[in-house]
Design an enzyme around this catalytic site. Sequence first.
Site, PDB file in Angstrom:
ATOM      1  CD  GLU A 102      -3.381   0.397   1.755  1.00 52.57           C
ATOM      2  OE1 GLU A 102      -4.398   1.060   1.640  1.00 52.57           O
ATOM      3  OE2 GLU A 102      -3.338  -0.651   2.426  1.00 52.57           O
ATOM      4  CD  GLU A 156      -4.443  -0.534   9.223  1.00 56.37           C
ATOM      5  OE1 GLU A 156      -3.743  -1.569   9.221  1.00 56.37           O
ATOM      6  OE2 GLU A 156      -5.021  -0.099   8.217  1.00 56.37           O
TER       7      GLU A 156
HETATM    8  C1  BGC Z   1      -5.435   2.527   4.627  1.00 58.17           C
HETATM    9  C2  BGC Z   1      -5.975   3.602   5.507  1.00 58.17           C
HETATM   10  C3  BGC Z   1      -6.974   4.354   4.750  1.00 58.17           C
HETATM   11  C4  BGC Z   1      -8.094   3.410   4.497  1.00 58.17           C
HETATM   12  C5  BGC Z   1      -9.300   4.006   3.895  1.00 58.17           C
HETATM   13  C6  BGC Z   1      -6.550   1.625   4.241  1.00 58.17           C
HETATM   14  O1  BGC Z   1      -6.168   0.597   3.442  1.00 58.17           O
HETATM   15  O2  BGC Z   1      -4.372   1.861   5.189  1.00 58.17           O
HETATM   16  O3  BGC Z   1      -5.303   4.050   6.506  1.00 58.17           O
HETATM   17  O4  BGC Z   1      -7.347   5.581   5.240  1.00 58.17           O
HETATM   18  O5  BGC Z   1      -7.635   2.306   3.741  1.00 58.17           O
HETATM   19  O6  BGC Z   1     -10.172   3.056   3.631  1.00 58.17           O
END
Ligand code: BGC
Length: 909
Positions: free
Chosen positions: A488, A759
Amino acid sequence: MPAMYKKLCIVAFLQLSAFFCIAQVTVQHLLTENLSNPIGLDNKAPRLSWQLSGTQRNIVQAAYEIRVSAGADGKKPVWNSGKVVSAQSVQVPYAGTALESRQRYTWQVRVWDNGGKASAWSSPAFWLTGMFSPTDWKAQWIQPGYAEESTLQASPLFRKEFSSGKKVGSATATITAHGLYEAQLNGRRIGDAYLTPGWTSYNKRLQYQVYDVTDLVKNGKNTIGVTLGSGWYRGFIAWGGQHNFYGKDLALLFQLEIRYSDGSSEIIASDGSWKATAGPIRNSEIYDGETIDGREEKTGWTLAGYNDAGWPSVKTAALPFEHLLASSSEPVRKHETFTGKRVFTTPKGEKLIDFGQNLVGWVVVKVKGKAGDKIRISHAEVLDKEGNFYTDNLRIAKAQDTYILKGDGEESFEPHFTFHGFRYIRIEGYPGELLPDHFTAVALYSDMPKTGSFQCSNTLVNQLQHNIEWGQQGNFLDVPTDCPQRDERLGWTGDAQVFSRTAAYIRGVDNFFAKWLKDVAADQGASGTVPFVIPNVLGKDDRSTGWSDVATIIPWNVYLAYGDKRVLEDQYPSMKAWVDYMKGQSRNDLWNTGSHFGDWLFYRPFDDNDGRSAVTDKYLIAQCFYAHSTELLIRTANVLGKTQDAADYGRLLKKIKDAFHREYVTPSGRLVSGTQTAYTLALQFDMLPEAERKQAAQRLVENIKDYRTHLTTGFLGTPYLCHVLSDYGYTDIAYKLLLQDSYPSWLYPVKMGATTIWERWDGIRPDSSFQTPGMNSFNHYSYGAIGDWMYRVVAGIDTYEDGPGYKHIRIQPHPGGGMTSVEADLQTYYGKVSSHWRVEEGGLLLDVEIPANTTASVYLPSWDGAMVTEGGKPLGSLKEIEVKGVETGWLILNLGSGSYHFGISGLRK
Ligand code: BGC
């Protein structure tokens, strides 16, 4: 004038002079466009800042004079501002004769203080201009002339020899690429920046860097060598194996300009005479890592005399120049290094090294072995329950570096065009004994100056602060990324806005955000939509509440933290377009269409049979952010003097709030979603009429108590939760939330051994099992947004909107939570602001530092006829401190610059 009156005036004057101008003020810390002696600015009116310093209190700048000269010898005057009566010492725009491309400008400043005394001229500072126009480029875009091997795509090496026969006065190299580059001149690295040219929305805005290479150019034969990597340009980025998002071919643009001491100059530029061949980096991907085959190394290829007869010539390419721009933010550089804390074998038999800190960067490996020996280094953030290496949460990112030995003595390897988020490495194939000092982890991040520090008497809170800082360091890698380890690592807009105010306490993020915000504007949809990630490699024209509001929130936070008005000017059209988009989508002033991420990752227990999940209506959230963005647009319009807009959007804001009330508030003042996030947002953004706010705050507190003093907020509610509690008189509850250490809470991960912000509130559960691997990063800064409350409320360092950037400072410490001391410092453009408090038996000591050329209002807590001294003297005896009054239990003092030591005794409990 009667003699008696005259006498009085003279006495008053003498007293004042003694008070104001005992010592000389000096001027230091000169910054150009917020950077120290930047090289390669394409700004035509760069802003100049300086700091005043002196030992006396209450230093204020009464006037300044700036002088600027051009040329290597700094002898050609181009601007003298004359004596300007002004207190402005931050971001004064250059206003001399038009600047020229590729020139050196030297500047100095002197000031007059409020006693009328002039300082000496400052030491000189300088900046170098970059390329002002595409025609300044004599270089051509070049690409390898050979057919690239299509799957691995080995990194090409570009080479050029040239001669330089005269004494060099100065030399600069200006470089950019499609892909990432690393350049050398005569075997030495050009500059100390990594992952250049950084990441922008490449097809609209591509940065170049300018380097001073005067010391690298030699008399005689010289050699330029440049390596390119796929990077964000054409590597695997986002999902579904997406490659070649910006293009499929790498390209280099390189211009070396040498100015000789005799006044002549020469340009050596990329063109068809350069050669290129495939180098030892056989494959390089941001997510997957790098493979280097030492046997393919071209020994001496960046030195003169290397035989490149077998290398094919490059081909030139007709690629655009119009979107090139000078880098304006701090580059990614190497920072902390860690040697292995522990080498050990896991139950599965894997050989691991623990560096003790979850960091972002890579590992430098020292090794001795045979040609062809292959070492593989894999990266992970955590170990699983059994103590084995855990990589499921990296999803499909391989995060592995592979080194094949050349076999001639000790070799050293490190990757070039990738990065990893890790605390542990797994080592396979290492010949010989695994010694920790053969492995050095290096942290890489944007070189933003460290501005804040926060220390208190609670060690868990200090670790939390450490984790917040490392969350920022790991994820501010040219763009603000959500996470640094899985497939990501994107500039998620929601995450960035949530954390932005905290970020501005910890590090100087003015230029970092100013650069990224330009990409926000560049990638904004024609209808005003602001994508989920910037640069928008998802390619979709999409939007979500709380994410797209990055367009208004970060510009405003940057303005508050730095007083940077240009960011507001530059972003205004983008801010307005976003608000207009929401307005266009609304019916009856309600924005309630489409899908939104909502209060992302809010508290949701696994076994939720009795409705404990804290779900907040997404459209209720959307209406709150619609109002907030509109409010920030109005404030911005006021700062920029756009009175018509301020009035128009003011009317709109009223309608948005009325619609909110109609739709989401019951007649008795209850919100239709009874969550902490709902009440927090409604109170933070003033969505409720005055009369309903107190009971809403009570409901919020009741809700927190229902969860046995736990928070339940997700990404959108978390930053404001403790602020709202403090605003409504519940700082004690906010402290309880801060100090809560069972799940969900900020200290739960700390207790579980986290060294960065997770997270999810329960990335690792109490039984040591993991949250779902699809979404479980251990380095995601969003929940670190509590850092802002720690600086702003616990230590109490804030700026007033009428003097943004800490020109007018507010110091309002809130002792509590059983803490016995807090020490917070913040380096502002004016100098250091400090608030250090210590609880003493029945009293409080507060040390405050206020930089020159600012003023402060200091709020002394729990004032109830307590006895206040400064420097051991009763307050009333000190003329330079103005007692402004008492407000709901706070004694308010107005101060000028200086260090103050307050003692408050007789506090009520
Ligand atoms: C990210 C996030 C993001 C979110 C939104 C994720 O995959 O890691 O932090 O804001 O998607 O859906």
